[in-house]
Design an enzyme around this catalytic site. Structure first.
Site, PDB file in Angstrom:
ATOM      1  N   ASP A  91       0.873  -1.180   0.000  1.00  0.00           N
ATOM      2  CA  ASP A  91       0.000   0.000   0.000  1.00  0.00           C
ATOM      3  C   ASP A  91       0.904   1.223   0.000  1.00  0.00           C
ATOM      4  O   ASP A  91       1.739   1.387   0.893  1.00  0.00           O
ATOM      5  CB  ASP A  91      -0.891  -0.002   1.249  1.00  0.00           C
ATOM      6  N   ILE A  92       0.725   2.068  -0.989  1.00  0.00           N
ATOM      7  CA  ILE A  92       1.705   3.138  -1.211  1.00  0.00           C
ATOM      8  C   ILE A  92       1.044   4.517  -1.265  1.00  0.00           C
ATOM      9  O   ILE A  92      -0.024   4.691  -1.861  1.00  0.00           O
ATOM     10  CB  ILE A  92       2.464   2.868  -2.538  1.00  0.00           C
TER      11      ILE A  92
END
Lengths: 212, 281
Positions: B130-131
């Site tokens: 998750d960025i």
């Protein structure tokens, strides 16, 4: 009504076999998972599935004492057997996966690594289209020719006379074959949606025609 | 030719499908069972189920739900959420998943990638990142349902994950989540170029055009989305039709005449032919 064939999914302790069982049940087949030689001997048809490494699979088959009963049922009694992925590769004389390992020896060929260029990713994972090369009942009425593959090794000798389809991923390889009652697919029919279920249905209904 | 894949991501909290917006708001959508039955008829190539708050809330993967899937779903299935140990991977695969998506644990305990790949094969291990862009406008990996910054650069970590034996990388953009403005294409391109394993894009799809952009401009092997598939009838068939028009090699199964679809330049459907859903087996 023709009584249903009893299909035994051979469990040699490596992988989850429920996907194959669920697919067969969904299609109304009479199927069980077993590693008991008596069940294998009483089956009408066999399925040898597989995910995992070749050497370990053969070791398990030998340790469980399954080689003898499988040879008897398949080579002598000529019961139809469907090998899937690693199961299909185990039919070979040998495999070069992590060394050199002896297989069931039913097919005179060696399983080798897919030797591809840098632009192709290994393992070969995903949906790929096959090319049917020889008539086979397995592919009757399939809605499309894409199947789900997960492998790094295969039968790369595509001159093999018994092949029924080929596929390509940087290198050509055999996607399925049939030698009399010995039938196999490199792809996973149980994960190949409509086309895969049709292949399994064709095997369930296979009555030993020479041209499966 | 290996096909480019379209993968609906079923985002759940407990057993309810939710629409996620920016990893902070969750709107309930419906039942997982119903969605699976639709997707089986609608040309999808795989299914990913993510329980997005499982680790944070201390939940393990829901084995009953996975069992349900394997009885109905003859497609590759990936399960994520709450995968923190080799035991979790084993239980999930034993229940019938083909692959697991490992998120927080891949960061806090990268050895799990190596162990998982050794025991179950690389093909079974997807590392999910998750960025978000941080205050310095740099991409950074967040864990614990997108709440906790890690200081890690996603390109570096993707390389590390691949070298440890990950089979695929799932890239989810927190900034784009629920925003409908398309994938973070720069991010996808950087990660795709850095690793030699398939990259799956997720986060931001609001139009069919975005799927094609992900493949062509983001250079990924597979495109995923959640919300869009829940709100449009036959959404995945329409997405495949659009991808085909864009010249992408996709697997088609419905008896739809894909060439009869017409889209505007934004990928909105102008004309949708009557679709005969194939009896799918």
């Amino acid at each position: 009504m023709i009584p249903k064939d009893k299909i035994v999914i051979i469990d040699y302790g490596l992988c989850n076999l429920n996907s194959v069982l669920n697919a067969l049940k969904f299609l109304g087949a009479n199927a069980i998972i077993s590693q008991n030689p008596e069940d294998i001997a009483s089956a009408d048809k066999l399925i040898l599935p597989g995910v995992g490494a070749f050497g370990e699979a053969m070791k398990n088959i030998n340790d469980l004492g399954l080689k003898k009963v499988m040879d008897e049922e398949v080579l002598v009694k000529k019961k139809p057997i469907l090998g899937i992925c690693l199961g299909f590769q185990l039919f070979a004389k040998e495999s070069e996966e992590n060394g050199l390992f002896e297989g069931l020896g039913w097919i005179d060929s060696t399983v080798k690594k897919l030797n591809v260029g840098p632009e192709f990713r290994i393992p070969h994972v995903g949906w790929n289209n096959i090319k049917v090369t020889n008539e086979s009942c397995l592919f009757e009425q399939i809605p499309d020719d894409n199947f789900y593959f997960v492998h790094s090794y295969g039968y790369i000798d595509t001159t093999m006379k018994i092949k029924t389809s080929v596929c390509s991923h940087g290198v050509d390889f055999v996607a399925s074959f049939q030698k009399e009652n010995i039938i196999g697919t490199q792809f996973h029919p149980e994960k190949s949606h409509a086309s895969g279920l049709r292949v399994l249905k064709n095997f369930i209904e296979y009555r030993g025609e020479t041209k499966c | 030719m290996l096909k480019k894949r379209l993968i609906p991501c079923i985002v759940i909290r407990d057993n309810i499908i939710v629409q996620s917006i920016g990893f902070s708001r969750y709107l309930p959508v419906g039942k997982v069972e119903v969605a699976v039955e639709f997707f089986m008829k609608w040309d999808v190539d795989e299914i990913i189920v993510l329980d997005i708050t499982a680790t944070r809330d201390g939940r393990k993967p829901n084995i009953d739900l996975i069992n349900f899937f394997t009885e109905k779903c003859f497609l590759p299935l990936t399960v994520g959420g709450g995968i923190n140990s080799l035991e979790d991977i084993r239980n999930t695969i034993k229940a019938g998943a083909d692959k697991v998506a490992i998120n927080t644990a891949a960061i806090t305990n990268p050895e799990i990638i190596q162990q998982g790949a050794r025991v179950f094969g690389s093909q079974a291990i997807i590392v999910s990142m998750d960025i978000k862009k941080n205050s310095e406008n740099k991409h950074e990996i967040y864990i614990d349902s997108g709440k906790k910054p890690t200081g890690l650069d996603p390109v570096d970590f993707a390389k590390k994950a691949a070298s440890l034996g990950a089979g695929e990388i799932f890239v989810n953009s927190i900034d784009r989540d629920g925003m409908k403005n398309g994938y973070d294409l720069d991010l996808l391109r950087m990660i795709s170029a850095a690793v030699n394993i398939p990259v799956i894009a997720c986060g931001g799809v609001g139009k069919m055009q975005h799927f094609a952009e992900g493949i062509i401009d983001g250079r990924v092997s597979a495109v995923s989305a959640a919300n869009i598939f829940q709100h449009i009838e036959q959404s995945t068939i329409i997405a495949k039709a659009f991808m085909k028009k864009a010249g992408i090699d996709v697997r088609l199964i419905s008896k739809a005449n894909y060439d009869d679809f017409e889209f505007d330049e934004l990928g909105r459907v102008l004309k949708s032919p009557k679709i005969e859903e194939a009896r799918w087996y």
